[in-house]
Design an enzyme around this catalytic site. Structure first.
Site, PDB file in Angstrom:
ATOM      1  N   ARG A 248     106.895  66.315 -38.743  1.00 31.63           N
ATOM      2  CA  ARG A 248     107.388  64.984 -38.360  1.00 31.63           C
ATOM      3  C   ARG A 248     108.207  64.376 -39.493  1.00 31.63           C
ATOM      4  O   ARG A 248     109.082  63.557 -39.255  1.00 31.63           O
ATOM      5  CB  ARG A 248     106.205  64.047 -38.062  1.00 31.63           C
ATOM      6  CG  ARG A 248     105.350  64.477 -36.907  1.00 31.63           C
ATOM      7  CD  ARG A 248     104.392  63.409 -36.506  1.00 31.63           C
ATOM      8  NE  ARG A 248     105.089  62.138 -36.271  1.00 31.63           N
ATOM      9  CZ  ARG A 248     104.496  61.071 -35.737  1.00 31.63           C
ATOM     10  NH1 ARG A 248     103.206  61.124 -35.422  1.00 31.63           N
ATOM     11  NH2 ARG A 248     105.159  59.959 -35.535  1.00 31.63           N
TER      12      ARG A 248
ATOM     13  N   CYS B 284      97.095  54.349 -34.931  1.00 37.65           N
ATOM     14  CA  CYS B 284      97.360  55.755 -35.237  1.00 37.65           C
ATOM     15  C   CYS B 284      96.271  56.172 -36.232  1.00 37.65           C
ATOM     16  O   CYS B 284      95.417  55.382 -36.598  1.00 37.65           O
ATOM     17  CB  CYS B 284      98.758  55.949 -35.803  1.00 37.65           C
ATOM     18  SG  CYS B 284      98.899  55.440 -37.502  1.00 37.65           S
TER      19      CYS B 284
ATOM     20  N   ARG C 159      97.747  49.397 -37.275  1.00 35.00           N
ATOM     21  CA  ARG C 159      99.206  49.294 -37.192  1.00 35.00           C
ATOM     22  C   ARG C 159      99.650  48.200 -36.211  1.00 35.00           C
ATOM     23  O   ARG C 159     100.365  48.451 -35.251  1.00 35.00           O
ATOM     24  CB  ARG C 159      99.828  50.636 -36.810  1.00 35.00           C
ATOM     25  CG  ARG C 159      99.338  51.835 -37.580  1.00 35.00           C
ATOM     26  CD  ARG C 159      99.708  51.811 -39.049  1.00 35.00           C
ATOM     27  NE  ARG C 159     101.127  51.857 -39.322  1.00 35.00           N
ATOM     28  CZ  ARG C 159     101.855  52.974 -39.345  1.00 35.00           C
ATOM     29  NH1 ARG C 159     101.290  54.117 -39.053  1.00 35.00           N
ATOM     30  NH2 ARG C 159     103.150  52.930 -39.610  1.00 35.00           N
TER      31      ARG C 159
ATOM     32  N   LYS D 197     113.734  60.012 -43.473  1.00 32.54           N
ATOM     33  CA  LYS D 197     113.149  59.772 -42.145  1.00 32.54           C
ATOM     34  C   LYS D 197     113.065  58.271 -41.877  1.00 32.54           C
ATOM     35  O   LYS D 197     113.474  57.798 -40.811  1.00 32.54           O
ATOM     36  CB  LYS D 197     111.749  60.369 -42.083  1.00 32.54           C
ATOM     37  CG  LYS D 197     110.921  59.910 -40.881  1.00 32.54           C
ATOM     38  CD  LYS D 197     109.558  60.544 -40.787  1.00 32.54           C
ATOM     39  CE  LYS D 197     108.496  59.805 -41.509  1.00 32.54           C
ATOM     40  NZ  LYS D 197     107.917  58.668 -40.781  1.00 32.54           N
ATOM     41  N   ASN D 198     112.580  57.516 -42.860  1.00 29.20           N
ATOM     42  CA  ASN D 198     112.318  56.095 -42.620  1.00 29.20           C
ATOM     43  C   ASN D 198     113.557  55.225 -42.735  1.00 29.20           C
ATOM     44  O   ASN D 198     113.477  54.010 -42.581  1.00 29.20           O
ATOM     45  CB  ASN D 198     111.187  55.603 -43.529  1.00 29.20           C
ATOM     46  CG  ASN D 198     109.847  56.210 -43.110  1.00 29.20           C
ATOM     47  OD1 ASN D 198     109.748  56.792 -42.024  1.00 29.20           O
ATOM     48  ND2 ASN D 198     108.854  56.096 -43.959  1.00 29.20           N
TER      49      ASN D 198
ATOM     50  N   ASP E 151     103.093  55.850 -49.045  1.00 26.52           N
ATOM     51  CA  ASP E 151     103.434  57.178 -48.511  1.00 26.52           C
ATOM     52  C   ASP E 151     103.348  58.275 -49.558  1.00 26.52           C
ATOM     53  O   ASP E 151     103.493  59.442 -49.227  1.00 26.52           O
ATOM     54  CB  ASP E 151     104.849  57.170 -47.901  1.00 26.52           C
ATOM     55  CG  ASP E 151     104.899  56.316 -46.661  1.00 26.52           C
ATOM     56  OD1 ASP E 151     106.014  56.030 -46.178  1.00 26.52           O
ATOM     57  OD2 ASP E 151     103.830  55.892 -46.176  1.00 26.52           O
TER      58      ASP E 151
HETATM   59  C1  EPZ Z   1     106.674  51.782 -42.433  1.00 21.54           C
HETATM   60  O1  EPZ Z   1     105.669  51.633 -41.457  1.00 21.54           O
HETATM   61  C2  EPZ Z   1     106.861  53.283 -42.619  1.00 21.54           C
HETATM   62  N1  EPZ Z   1     107.332  53.869 -41.363  1.00 21.54           N
HETATM   63  C3  EPZ Z   1     105.532  53.912 -43.048  1.00 21.54           C
HETATM   64  O2  EPZ Z   1     105.764  55.298 -43.278  1.00 21.54           O
HETATM   65  C4  EPZ Z   1     105.103  53.253 -44.356  1.00 21.54           C
HETATM   66  O3  EPZ Z   1     103.834  53.779 -44.744  1.00 21.54           O
HETATM   67  C5  EPZ Z   1     104.994  51.726 -44.167  1.00 21.54           C
HETATM   68  O4  EPZ Z   1     106.252  51.212 -43.686  1.00 21.54           O
HETATM   69  C6  EPZ Z   1     104.664  51.005 -45.463  1.00 21.54           C
HETATM   70  O5  EPZ Z   1     105.654  51.296 -46.411  1.00 21.54           O
HETATM   71  C7  EPZ Z   1     108.647  53.731 -41.027  1.00 21.54           C
HETATM   72  O6  EPZ Z   1     109.425  53.121 -41.743  1.00 21.54           O
HETATM   73  C8  EPZ Z   1     109.082  54.388 -39.746  1.00 21.54           C
HETATM   74  P1  EPZ Z   1     104.366  48.006 -42.205  1.00 21.54           P
HETATM   75  P2  EPZ Z   1     105.393  50.170 -40.802  1.00 21.54           P
HETATM   76  O7  EPZ Z   1     104.703  47.260 -40.977  1.00 21.54           O
HETATM   77  O8  EPZ Z   1     106.641  49.388 -40.784  1.00 21.54           O
HETATM   78  C9  EPZ Z   1     100.742  45.115 -41.482  1.00 21.54           C
HETATM   79  C10 EPZ Z   1     105.286  57.587 -43.179  1.00 21.54           C
HETATM   80  O9  EPZ Z   1     104.345  58.263 -43.616  1.00 21.54           O
HETATM   81  N2  EPZ Z   1     101.462  44.624 -40.302  1.00 21.54           N
HETATM   82  O10 EPZ Z   1     105.222  47.830 -43.427  1.00 21.54           O
HETATM   83  O11 EPZ Z   1     104.677  50.388 -39.524  1.00 21.54           O
HETATM   84  C11 EPZ Z   1     100.240  46.551 -41.324  1.00 21.54           C
HETATM   85  O12 EPZ Z   1      98.971  46.564 -40.708  1.00 21.54           O
HETATM   86  C12 EPZ Z   1     105.029  56.257 -42.493  1.00 21.54           C
HETATM   87  O13 EPZ Z   1     106.516  57.901 -43.289  1.00 21.54           O
HETATM   88  C13 EPZ Z   1     100.925  43.567 -39.567  1.00 21.54           C
HETATM   89  O14 EPZ Z   1      99.845  43.051 -39.866  1.00 21.54           O
HETATM   90  O15 EPZ Z   1     104.389  49.553 -41.858  1.00 21.54           O
HETATM   91  C14 EPZ Z   1     100.158  47.056 -42.749  1.00 21.54           C
HETATM   92  O16 EPZ Z   1      98.922  46.657 -43.331  1.00 21.54           O
HETATM   93  C15 EPZ Z   1     103.544  55.958 -42.379  1.00 21.54           C
HETATM   94  N3  EPZ Z   1     101.609  43.110 -38.481  1.00 21.54           N
HETATM   95  C16 EPZ Z   1     101.267  46.281 -43.460  1.00 21.54           C
HETATM   96  O17 EPZ Z   1     101.653  45.207 -42.582  1.00 21.54           O
HETATM   97  C17 EPZ Z   1     102.824  43.637 -38.101  1.00 21.54           C
HETATM   98  O18 EPZ Z   1     103.421  43.159 -37.105  1.00 21.54           O
HETATM   99  C18 EPZ Z   1     102.493  47.107 -43.749  1.00 21.54           C
HETATM  100  O19 EPZ Z   1     102.841  47.769 -42.552  1.00 21.54           O
HETATM  101  C19 EPZ Z   1     103.357  44.705 -38.859  1.00 21.54           C
HETATM  102  C20 EPZ Z   1     102.666  45.171 -39.959  1.00 21.54           C
END
Ligand code: EPZ
Length: 417
Positions: free
Chosen positions: A398, A118, A123, A23-24, A306
């Site tokens: 999902r 969410c 996020r 998915k990711n 995850d």
């Molecule tokens: C991706 O989400 C995945 N989703 C998530 O999977 C996964 O949990 C996450 O990466 C961490 O591995 C997809 O790839 C579609 P992040 P993402 O940006 O990219 C902070 C699932 O269950 N952050 O890596 O949204 C954020 O708050 C889903 O399949 C900022 O501060 O996660 C978090 O603490 C859930 N500013 C950390 O970075 C930003 O602009 C990591 O979030 C972006 C992120």
């Protein structure tokens, strides 16, 4: 809508299943089709609600989408005339934010709804925006929408304040059409980033260092749509391995990707499972109650957030106490209350869950709150005595392709009602 599954617990999982596409990986890859001229053919696509949502978003913009045999997807983005990701779509799937970078890069303009929070956390997407601004995009936020404009993005050095998976992916895609060279430092090194880079390179992008924290991209004038086969879903694989472990089963997963799961496989071994890897096949055998394992989530290659909820379920019936620390998201323990309703003894203190293993869980009506929480409740239900009704099960669709079919193929007794 049949939004509940009923699990008759206590059955050992045995047998063989095939892993689905990730998915990711497929979500950023579908967004990236926007930057390629002509049709891209994406294969090994999992049949998931989020994939349907991404297809609808692309079609809404004007892309031509064809669903082929075996759920392959053909995308021709050349007729995109409306580079907008509306609130109605973005609020149901945050990954819609992945359209921002490609739209600005190819069309010079994008209007993407702010995703908002969410269930699992705020996020933020500040780093996505900051990176595009560094590349010269003019970005304003009006009426809950991000408006981004750029005649042509400029290759730049971008230092990411935090490791962000989709932040890295958004900027990686955008940089492929920028003028000059971009360096993304402190980039996410998740395998899904590498799969995206593989697809972009096949379209003609010049990328070095994907899978490391420094990614160099030499921008091109045009990229050409092409074929790509999506990598296996390491989180689906990990989820099924935990389900086998908690039921003291013996399962084999084919078309898997063991090298992306080292941290998870290591924790399953510590929990007492015997794991055999033969090329792209992973076998897990478990013939004891789980040994408690402490988990500390962090970006790849450390233990993936995850997989945290799934290990809460496994530790719930372990022979002793364990601590799970969630370091990425501020509200990713919503499965704990539901597990405790099944007889677990889990106490959440800040970003740590202290789990005192119990002899067994008891089936109960429970409610899913998010994708991986629903997986945790299904895993607990497989091991619990009696019946577990998991309500609001739509969350699981999902991210898991035909989950009850695959589990029933392994000997589970699940019906959707
Ligand atoms: C991706 O989400 C995945 N989703 C998530 O999977 C996964 O949990 C996450 O990466 C961490 O591995 C997809 O790839 C579609 P992040 P993402 O940006 O990219 C902070 C699932 O269950 N952050 O890596 O949204 C954020 O708050 C889903 O399949 C900022 O501060 O996660 C978090 O603490 C859930 N500013 C950390 O970075 C930003 O602009 C990591 O979030 C972006 C992120």
């Amino acid at each position: 809508m049949n939004n509940k599954i009923i699990i008759d617990g206590g059955n050992r999982l045995q047998g063989t299943i095939k892993a689905s596409g990730a998915k990711n990986a497929v979500l950023p890859i579908l967004a990236a089709t926007i930057v390629g001229q002509g049709e891209s053919h994406i294969s090994h696509v999992p049949h998931l609600h989020d994939v349907t949502t991404m297809n609808e978003l692309l079609a809404q913009m004007g892309a031509h989408i064809t669903i082929g045999d075996h759920a392959d997807i053909m995308v021709n983005p050349d007729n995109i005339i409306d580079p907008v990701a509306p609130y109605e779509t973005v609020k149901t799937m945050r990954a819609s934010i992945l359209a921002l970078g490609p739209l600005v890069a190819r069309h010079g303009y994008a209007k993407v709804s702010l995703p908002g929070g969410c269930q699992i956390g705020a996020r933020p997407i500040d780093l996505h925006i900051k990176g595009l601004q560094t590349m010269g995009a003019q970005i304003t936020v009006e009426d809950g929408y991000i408006l981004a404009r750029a005649k042509r993005l400029k290759g730049s050095r971008i230092i990411m304040d935090k490791v962000t998976v989709t932040g890295t992916e958004n900027l990686l895609i955008a940089a492929c059409l920028a003028e000059g060279e971009t360096l993304i430092e402190n980039a996410a090194i998740e395998p899904e980033v590498v799969d995206l880079a593989k697809y972009l390179s096949a379209m003609g992008a010049e990328i070095r260092g994907a899978g490391t924290s420094k990614i160099y991209i030499q921008g091109k004038e045009t990229l050409i749509g092409t074929q790509h086969t999506v990598m296996p879903d390491r989180i689906e694989i990990g989820t099924f391995l935990v389900a086998a472990a908690i039921t003291q089963g013996d399962i084999t997963i084919t078309e898997a990707c063991s090298d992306d799961l080292d941290a998870v496989l290591s924790k399953l071994t510590d929990a007492g499972a015997a794991i055999t890897i033969d090329g792209s096949t992973i076998r897990l055998q478990m013939n004891q109650k789980p040994i408690p394992v402490d988990i500390y989530t962090a970006p790849h290659p450390a233990f993936p957030t995850d997989m945290q909820a799934q290990f809460c379920a496994l530790n719930a019936i372990a022979d002793g106490t364990s601590v799970i620390t969630e370091n990425l998201f501020e509200n990713r323990f919503m499965h704990v209350d539901e597990l405790n309703r099944m007889g677990a003894h889990i106490n959440v203190e800040g970003n740590r869950a202290i789990i005192k293993g119990v002899d067994h869980l008891s089936g109960a009506p429970v409610t899913a709150t998010d994708l991986r929480a629903s997986a945790s409740l299904v895993i607990a239900g497989l091991a619990a005595r009696g019946h577990t009704d998991v309500h609001d099960i739509h969350y699981i669709d999902r991210g898991y392709e035909a989950i009850e079919e695959k589990l029933n193929q392994l000997g589970a007794k699940i019906i959707r009602s």
